[in-house]
Design a protein around this motif. Structure first.
Motif, PDB file in Angstrom:
ATOM      1  N   THR A  52     -20.655   8.885 -34.507  1.00 12.45           N
ATOM      2  CA  THR A  52     -20.814  10.433 -33.738  1.00 12.45           C
ATOM      3  C   THR A  52     -20.630  10.269 -32.435  1.00 12.45           C
ATOM      4  O   THR A  52     -20.323   9.279 -31.874  1.00 12.45           O
ATOM      5  CB  THR A  52     -22.145  10.815 -34.140  1.00 12.45           C
ATOM      6  N   SER A  53     -20.524  11.315 -31.758  1.00 14.41           N
ATOM      7  CA  SER A  53     -20.456  11.274 -30.194  1.00 14.41           C
ATOM      8  C   SER A  53     -21.534  10.694 -29.597  1.00 14.41           C
ATOM      9  O   SER A  53     -21.430  10.412 -28.343  1.00 14.41           O
ATOM     10  CB  SER A  53     -20.410  12.732 -29.693  1.00 14.41           C
ATOM     11  N   ARG A  54     -22.658  10.432 -30.091  1.00 17.16           N
ATOM     12  CA  ARG A  54     -23.791   9.844 -29.428  1.00 17.16           C
ATOM     13  C   ARG A  54     -23.770   8.470 -30.258  1.00 17.16           C
ATOM     14  O   ARG A  54     -24.825   7.700 -29.928  1.00 17.16           O
ATOM     15  CB  ARG A  54     -25.121  10.391 -29.838  1.00 17.16           C
ATOM     16  N   SER A  55     -22.617   7.840 -30.827  1.00 19.43           N
ATOM     17  CA  SER A  55     -22.414   6.491 -31.279  1.00 19.43           C
ATOM     18  C   SER A  55     -23.283   5.982 -32.476  1.00 19.43           C
ATOM     19  O   SER A  55     -23.648   5.003 -32.633  1.00 19.43           O
ATOM     20  CB  SER A  55     -22.648   5.519 -30.083  1.00 19.43           C
ATOM     21  N   ARG A  56     -23.950   7.216 -33.049  1.00 20.98           N
ATOM     22  CA  ARG A  56     -24.739   6.852 -34.452  1.00 20.98           C
ATOM     23  C   ARG A  56     -23.641   6.754 -35.274  1.00 20.98           C
ATOM     24  O   ARG A  56     -22.583   7.093 -35.525  1.00 20.98           O
ATOM     25  CB  ARG A  56     -25.658   8.159 -34.834  1.00 20.98           C
ATOM     26  N   THR A  57     -23.584   5.528 -36.064  1.00 25.91           N
ATOM     27  CA  THR A  57     -22.712   4.879 -37.094  1.00 25.91           C
ATOM     28  C   THR A  57     -23.211   5.022 -38.525  1.00 25.91           C
ATOM     29  O   THR A  57     -24.389   4.989 -38.664  1.00 25.91           O
ATOM     30  CB  THR A  57     -22.243   3.549 -36.916  1.00 25.91           C
ATOM     31  N   ASN A  58     -22.394   5.287 -39.329  1.00 26.56           N
ATOM     32  CA  ASN A  58     -22.493   5.177 -40.949  1.00 26.56           C
ATOM     33  C   ASN A  58     -21.444   4.628 -41.731  1.00 26.56           C
ATOM     34  O   ASN A  58     -20.296   4.657 -41.222  1.00 26.56           O
ATOM     35  CB  ASN A  58     -22.754   6.385 -41.317  1.00 26.56           C
ATOM     36  N   VAL A  63     -18.625  -1.609 -47.410  1.00 24.72           N
ATOM     37  CA  VAL A  63     -18.042  -2.245 -46.245  1.00 24.72           C
ATOM     38  C   VAL A  63     -19.342  -2.667 -45.307  1.00 24.72           C
ATOM     39  O   VAL A  63     -18.936  -3.134 -44.261  1.00 24.72           O
ATOM     40  CB  VAL A  63     -17.101  -1.613 -45.342  1.00 24.72           C
ATOM     41  N   GLN A  64     -20.408  -2.278 -45.685  1.00 24.32           N
ATOM     42  CA  GLN A  64     -21.502  -2.815 -44.852  1.00 24.32           C
ATOM     43  C   GLN A  64     -21.830  -4.143 -44.521  1.00 24.32           C
ATOM     44  O   GLN A  64     -21.831  -4.881 -45.518  1.00 24.32           O
ATOM     45  CB  GLN A  64     -22.797  -2.158 -45.649  1.00 24.32           C
ATOM     46  N   GLY A  65     -21.934  -4.423 -43.243  1.00 23.06           N
ATOM     47  CA  GLY A  65     -22.295  -5.928 -42.997  1.00 23.06           C
ATOM     48  C   GLY A  65     -20.967  -6.584 -42.564  1.00 23.06           C
ATOM     49  O   GLY A  65     -20.850  -7.679 -42.084  1.00 23.06           O
ATOM     50  N   ARG A  66     -19.640  -6.114 -43.024  1.00 24.88           N
ATOM     51  CA  ARG A  66     -18.345  -6.586 -42.663  1.00 24.88           C
ATOM     52  C   ARG A  66     -17.597  -5.734 -41.637  1.00 24.88           C
ATOM     53  O   ARG A  66     -16.760  -6.495 -41.127  1.00 24.88           O
ATOM     54  CB  ARG A  66     -17.603  -6.712 -44.303  1.00 24.88           C
ATOM     55  N   PHE A  67     -17.662  -4.627 -41.809  1.00 20.46           N
ATOM     56  CA  PHE A  67     -16.833  -3.574 -40.899  1.00 20.46           C
ATOM     57  C   PHE A  67     -17.789  -3.134 -39.757  1.00 20.46           C
ATOM     58  O   PHE A  67     -18.990  -2.757 -40.064  1.00 20.46           O
ATOM     59  CB  PHE A  67     -16.180  -2.388 -41.601  1.00 20.46           C
ATOM     60  N   THR A  68     -17.169  -3.054 -38.660  1.00 24.21           N
ATOM     61  CA  THR A  68     -17.856  -2.310 -37.385  1.00 24.21           C
ATOM     62  C   THR A  68     -17.094  -1.209 -37.062  1.00 24.21           C
ATOM     63  O   THR A  68     -15.879  -1.429 -36.426  1.00 24.21           O
ATOM     64  CB  THR A  68     -18.456  -3.489 -36.523  1.00 24.21           C
ATOM     65  N   ILE A  69     -17.478  -0.240 -36.819  1.00 27.20           N
ATOM     66  CA  ILE A  69     -16.690   0.953 -36.068  1.00 27.20           C
ATOM     67  C   ILE A  69     -17.170   1.137 -34.647  1.00 27.20           C
ATOM     68  O   ILE A  69     -18.464   0.931 -34.401  1.00 27.20           O
ATOM     69  CB  ILE A  69     -16.914   2.280 -36.860  1.00 27.20           C
ATOM     70  N   SER A  70     -16.799   1.517 -33.481  1.00 22.76           N
ATOM     71  CA  SER A  70     -16.925   1.640 -32.346  1.00 22.76           C
ATOM     72  C   SER A  70     -15.778   2.708 -31.719  1.00 22.76           C
ATOM     73  O   SER A  70     -14.862   2.932 -32.177  1.00 22.76           O
ATOM     74  CB  SER A  70     -16.991   0.470 -31.660  1.00 22.76           C
ATOM     75  N   ARG A  71     -16.294   3.192 -30.655  1.00 23.04           N
ATOM     76  CA  ARG A  71     -15.397   4.291 -29.898  1.00 23.04           C
ATOM     77  C   ARG A  71     -15.387   3.821 -28.322  1.00 23.04           C
ATOM     78  O   ARG A  71     -16.437   3.323 -27.858  1.00 23.04           O
ATOM     79  CB  ARG A  71     -15.934   5.547 -30.102  1.00 23.04           C
ATOM     80  N   ASP A  72     -14.286   4.064 -27.775  1.00 23.41           N
ATOM     81  CA  ASP A  72     -14.234   4.002 -26.467  1.00 23.41           C
ATOM     82  C   ASP A  72     -13.928   5.504 -25.673  1.00 23.41           C
ATOM     83  O   ASP A  72     -12.631   5.981 -25.910  1.00 23.41           O
ATOM     84  CB  ASP A  72     -13.145   3.186 -25.905  1.00 23.41           C
ATOM     85  N   LEU A  80     -11.938  -0.026 -35.768  1.00 26.12           N
ATOM     86  CA  LEU A  80     -12.435  -0.664 -36.955  1.00 26.12           C
ATOM     87  C   LEU A  80     -12.232  -1.903 -37.053  1.00 26.12           C
ATOM     88  O   LEU A  80     -11.234  -2.444 -37.181  1.00 26.12           O
ATOM     89  CB  LEU A  80     -12.044   0.170 -38.165  1.00 26.12           C
ATOM     90  N   GLN A  81     -13.252  -2.882 -36.641  1.00 25.31           N
ATOM     91  CA  GLN A  81     -13.336  -4.209 -36.894  1.00 25.31           C
ATOM     92  C   GLN A  81     -13.520  -4.685 -38.300  1.00 25.31           C
ATOM     93  O   GLN A  81     -14.686  -4.273 -38.553  1.00 25.31           O
ATOM     94  CB  GLN A  81     -14.103  -4.855 -35.856  1.00 25.31           C
ATOM     95  N   MET A  82     -12.517  -5.130 -39.116  1.00 24.98           N
ATOM     96  CA  MET A  82     -12.824  -5.631 -40.418  1.00 24.98           C
ATOM     97  C   MET A  82     -12.707  -7.148 -40.552  1.00 24.98           C
ATOM     98  O   MET A  82     -11.655  -7.777 -40.210  1.00 24.98           O
ATOM     99  CB  MET A  82     -11.626  -5.121 -41.158  1.00 24.98           C
TER     100      MET A  82
END
Length: 119
Positions: A52-58, A63-72, A80-82
């Protein structure tokens, strides 16, 4: 005009890593939730992760625990880091973004980038 351009896909061996990027070309708009979806042949497009715009992720359970989503936000880019990739992660990955102009919010999609996990 809004454009989403993905990059970073490719061929990787099982257990390997890839980092996908999605750069959003937009001016005078607000970017709200950003996400990644994927689709493999014969299946429906499925949500991988969103932020989300406040960096809440789901994340999807798969993929939980293996992938990481982030934003700049300064670069209007979502990543998406996989890690620990599996053959079942093979798919075309699409980014999307909810972009707001005034009181109107629309969802935009990128063109997709292929990820293949194979030995």
């Amino acid at each position: 005009q809004v454009q989403l351009v993905e990059s970073g896909g490719g061929l990787v061996q099982p257990g390997g890593s890839l980092r996908l990027s999605c750069a959003i070309s937009v001016t005078f708009f607000s970017i709200n939730t950003m996400g990644w979806y994927r689709q493999s042949p014969g299946t429906e497009r499925e949500l991988v992760a969103f932020i989300t715009s406040r960096s809440r992720t789901n994340y999807a359970d798969s993929v939980q625990g293996r992938f990481t989503i982030s934003r700049d936000n300064a670069k209007n880019t979502v990543y998406l880091q996989m890690n620990s990739l599996k053959p079942e992660d093979t798919a075309v990955y699409y980014c999307n973004a909810d972009i707001q102009s005034g009181y109107i919010t629309r969802t935009y999609w990128g063109q997709g980038t292929q990820v293949t996990v194979s030995s």
